[in-house]
Design an enzyme around this catalytic site. Structure first.
Site, PDB file in Angstrom:
ATOM      1  N   ASP A  13      33.797 -92.046 -23.079  1.00  0.00           N
ATOM      2  CA  ASP A  13      34.525 -92.135 -21.457  1.00  0.00           C
ATOM      3  C   ASP A  13      34.629 -91.876 -20.554  1.00  0.00           C
ATOM      4  OD1 ASP A  13      35.959 -93.941 -24.382  1.00  0.00           O
ATOM      5  OD2 ASP A  13      36.860 -91.651 -24.377  1.00  0.00           O
ATOM      6  N   LYS A  16      30.067 -94.584 -18.449  1.00  0.00           N
ATOM      7  CA  LYS A  16      28.482 -95.161 -18.238  1.00  0.00           C
ATOM      8  C   LYS A  16      28.579 -96.851 -18.562  1.00  0.00           C
ATOM      9  CE  LYS A  16      28.691 -93.509 -22.603  1.00  0.00           C
ATOM     10  NZ  LYS A  16      30.076 -93.049 -22.324  1.00  0.00           N
ATOM     11  N   GLY A  40      32.697 -98.591 -25.711  1.00  0.00           N
ATOM     12  CA  GLY A  40      33.994 -99.543 -24.836  1.00  0.00           C
ATOM     13  C   GLY A  40      32.994 -99.678 -22.832  1.00  0.00           C
ATOM     14  N   HIS A  41      32.279-100.011 -23.176  1.00  0.00           N
ATOM     15  CA  HIS A  41      32.385-100.369 -21.943  1.00  0.00           C
ATOM     16  C   HIS A  41      32.730-101.697 -20.638  1.00  0.00           C
ATOM     17  CE1 HIS A  41      27.837 -97.666 -24.312  1.00  0.00           C
ATOM     18  NE2 HIS A  41      28.771 -96.933 -23.671  1.00  0.00           N
ATOM     19  N   THR A  42      33.280-100.703 -19.844  1.00  0.00           N
ATOM     20  CA  THR A  42      34.106-101.001 -19.041  1.00  0.00           C
ATOM     21  C   THR A  42      33.573-101.310 -17.518  1.00  0.00           C
ATOM     22  OG1 THR A  42      35.739-100.457 -20.364  1.00  0.00           O
ATOM     23  CG2 THR A  42      36.002-101.327 -17.977  1.00  0.00           C
ATOM     24  N   GLN A 224      29.131 -93.192 -25.895  1.00  0.00           N
ATOM     25  CA  GLN A 224      29.523 -92.373 -26.367  1.00  0.00           C
ATOM     26  C   GLN A 224      29.054 -91.030 -25.795  1.00  0.00           C
ATOM     27  OE1 GLN A 224      28.372 -93.923 -29.772  1.00  0.00           O
ATOM     28  NE2 GLN A 224      29.991 -95.002 -29.751  1.00  0.00           N
ATOM     29  N   THR A 239      30.844 -88.666 -33.636  1.00  0.00           N
ATOM     30  CA  THR A 239      30.259 -89.293 -34.252  1.00  0.00           C
ATOM     31  C   THR A 239      29.107 -89.117 -35.266  1.00  0.00           C
ATOM     32  OG1 THR A 239      30.046 -92.377 -33.733  1.00  0.00           O
ATOM     33  CG2 THR A 239      28.989 -90.993 -32.571  1.00  0.00           C
ATOM     34  N   ARG A 303      43.594 -95.824 -27.780  1.00  0.00           N
ATOM     35  CA  ARG A 303      44.736 -94.378 -27.945  1.00  0.00           C
ATOM     36  C   ARG A 303      44.598 -94.179 -26.804  1.00  0.00           C
ATOM     37  NH1 ARG A 303      41.090 -91.964 -32.715  1.00  0.00           N
ATOM     38  NH2 ARG A 303      39.272 -92.597 -31.630  1.00  0.00           N
ATOM     39  N   GLY A 415      36.181 -95.003  -7.683  1.00  0.00           N
ATOM     40  CA  GLY A 415      36.881 -96.001  -8.237  1.00  0.00           C
ATOM     41  C   GLY A 415      35.881 -97.586  -8.901  1.00  0.00           C
TER      42      GLY A 415
END
Ligand code: IMP
Length: 428
Positions: A13, A16, A40-42, A224, A239, A303, A415
């Site tokens: 998190d 990346k 989860g790559h945003t 990760q 992991t 979470r 940002g």
């Protein structure tokens, strides 16, 4: 220079997705090397947010080849769902996506066992994403996994599934007194993905080798983070793959001698999801503020993330372990409204200061962080277009981190949008 690895330096998190999306401008190929849909790559652009779990973060750049490597574990249902979302967003996957035929497949019982262990009193709770990642890597290492290439031979795939199923079902029956869904229904579900899988798989090692020979620029995408690596992280709270830079070599079939540089991505503070030690974790209003300002909720599971100060012991460990030669710092803007910021430079445990990452979790759990303080800047960093436009105290924080870690930032992110970034160099 033609091959670079981008790796997370903390517990995942780190941002990346955004960094890889930006660096993809310079690359011809973006190749994911480890993990599965636990990631989860945003990526945010033009006001829209996209969360990728399996498909490389370069996919929004048309004409760039995106590869899912052999080191990734693939849940076909999750893959196809993500592919559909991208197709609906106008992405031409046929021209851009190739999946390794050596990648292992996540089966429904992997998720069942993952959740079963997590909810059982017999096992230590890891706080997994419940996506079946650990059990599928366990089958891979036990040499009983089903691979994407097995879809080419229906009879072989059925035989493999049947023998695995017998073993899994008897364990499931013994442990939970219940039966798994029938093997036949599982096989049918699996075959429902056959056409799509066969369409996109290929020998990605050969493909990458050819691209490297043609001097194309390859960006290897980590998932990760360093502290979640199964060998080097806070085991067992990790992991099940090698998320560190070494995983790029095995997870893509790229020889280590061909990797030219490693870029580390690090958040301006620290977060962690799931269980396990976290020396700089804050259980006070500063921790709450980081979570709120940083929107620190998991992009895969939703979470709330645990939040804490920047940990330079973790950062220096990540630099040396991965061979990081440049970094990207993310979410600097989240610190815009703090009076004081702390950076941990060691752990004090039984009268001794630890500056190296210990294997023994007791040091991390019961050691006391040794902090250096920085003054907060209480001003917005969001519109800064270059380093000089940052508030003086923000410059001091960033410079302070660079000198504690001994290397510089290629990128400073203030940002989520692409243009909220200070660029200080190029990747290749
Ligand atoms: P698993 O990978 O689902 O088995 O989860 C093992 C640990 O890694 C748990 O603490 C998860 O929260 C954590 N984890 C797995 N993937 C990610 C990620 O992409 N970001 C942050 N934490 C992750």
């Amino acid at each position: 220079m033609s091959v670079a690895v981008v790796v997370g330096m903390q517990w995942g998190d780190e941002g990346k997705g955004k960094v890889i999306d930006l660096l993809s401008e310079e690359a011809d190929v973006i190749a994911r090397y480890a993990g599965g849909h636990n990631a989860g790559h945003t990526i945010v652009f033009d006001g829209n947010q996209h969360i990728l779990h399996l498909i490389p973060s370069g996919i929004f750049h048309s004409g760039k080849l995106c590869i899912i490597g052999n080191g990734v574990v693939i849940d076909p249902a999750a893959l196809i769902h993500e592919m559909d979302l991208l197709k609906n967003a106008g992405i031409n996957l046929d021209e851009q996506l190739v999946i390794s035929d050596r990648a292992n497949i996540i089966l429904p019982y992997h998720g069942t066992f993952d959740k079963g262990r997590e909810n059982s009193n017999n096992f230590e709770k890891i706080g997994t994403t419940g996506r079946g990642i650990g059990p599928s890597y366990a089958d891979k290492i036990a040499r009983s996994g089903i691979r994407a290439c097995d879809y080419r031979n229906e009879r072989y795939l059925r035989k493999k599934l049947e023998s695995n199923y017998q073993e899994k079902n008897s364990i499931f029956r013994d442990l939970y007194g219940k039966e798994l869904p029938s093997c036949e229904s599982m096989f049918e579900d699996l075959m429902g993905y056959q056409e799509t899988i066969l369409k996109y798989i290929g020998d990605t090692h050969v493909l990458l080798r050819n691209k490297i020979e043609q001097k194309k620029k390859v960006l290897c995408e980590g998932a990760q983070g360093t502290m979640l690596d199964v060998d080097h992280g806070t085991y067992p709270f990790v992991t099940s793959s090698n998320s560190t830079s070494g995983g790029a070599s095995t997870g893509l079939g790229i020889p280590p001698t061909q990797i030219d540089r490693v870029v580390g991505v690090i958040k301006a503070y620290t977060t962690r999801v799931g269980e396990g030690p976290f020396p700089t974790e804050l259980h006070n209003k500063d921790g709450e503020k980081l979570r709120k300002e940083g929107h620190e909720f998991g992009s895969t599971t939703g979470r709330p993330r645990r939040c804490g100060w920047f940990d330079a012991v973790v950062a220096r460990y990540a630099i040396r372990l991965n061979g990081i030669d440049a970094m990207a710092i993310t979410k600097l803007d989240v610190l815009d409204r703090f009076d004081t910021l702390k950076v941990c430079t060691g752990y004090k445990y039984k009268g001794k200061i630890f500056e190296e990452m210990p294997a023994d979790l007791d040091v991390l759990e019961n050691g006391e962080p040794v902090y250096t303080q920085f003054e907060g800047w209480n001003q917005s960093t969001v519109k800064a277009e270059n380093f000089n436009e940052l508030p003086d105290k923000a410059k001091r924080y960033v410079d302070g981190l660079q000198s504690i870690m001994g290397i510089g930032f290629l990128m400073i992110s203030t940002g989520p949008e692409r243009n909220q970034t200070i660029h200080q160099g190029t990747l290749f």
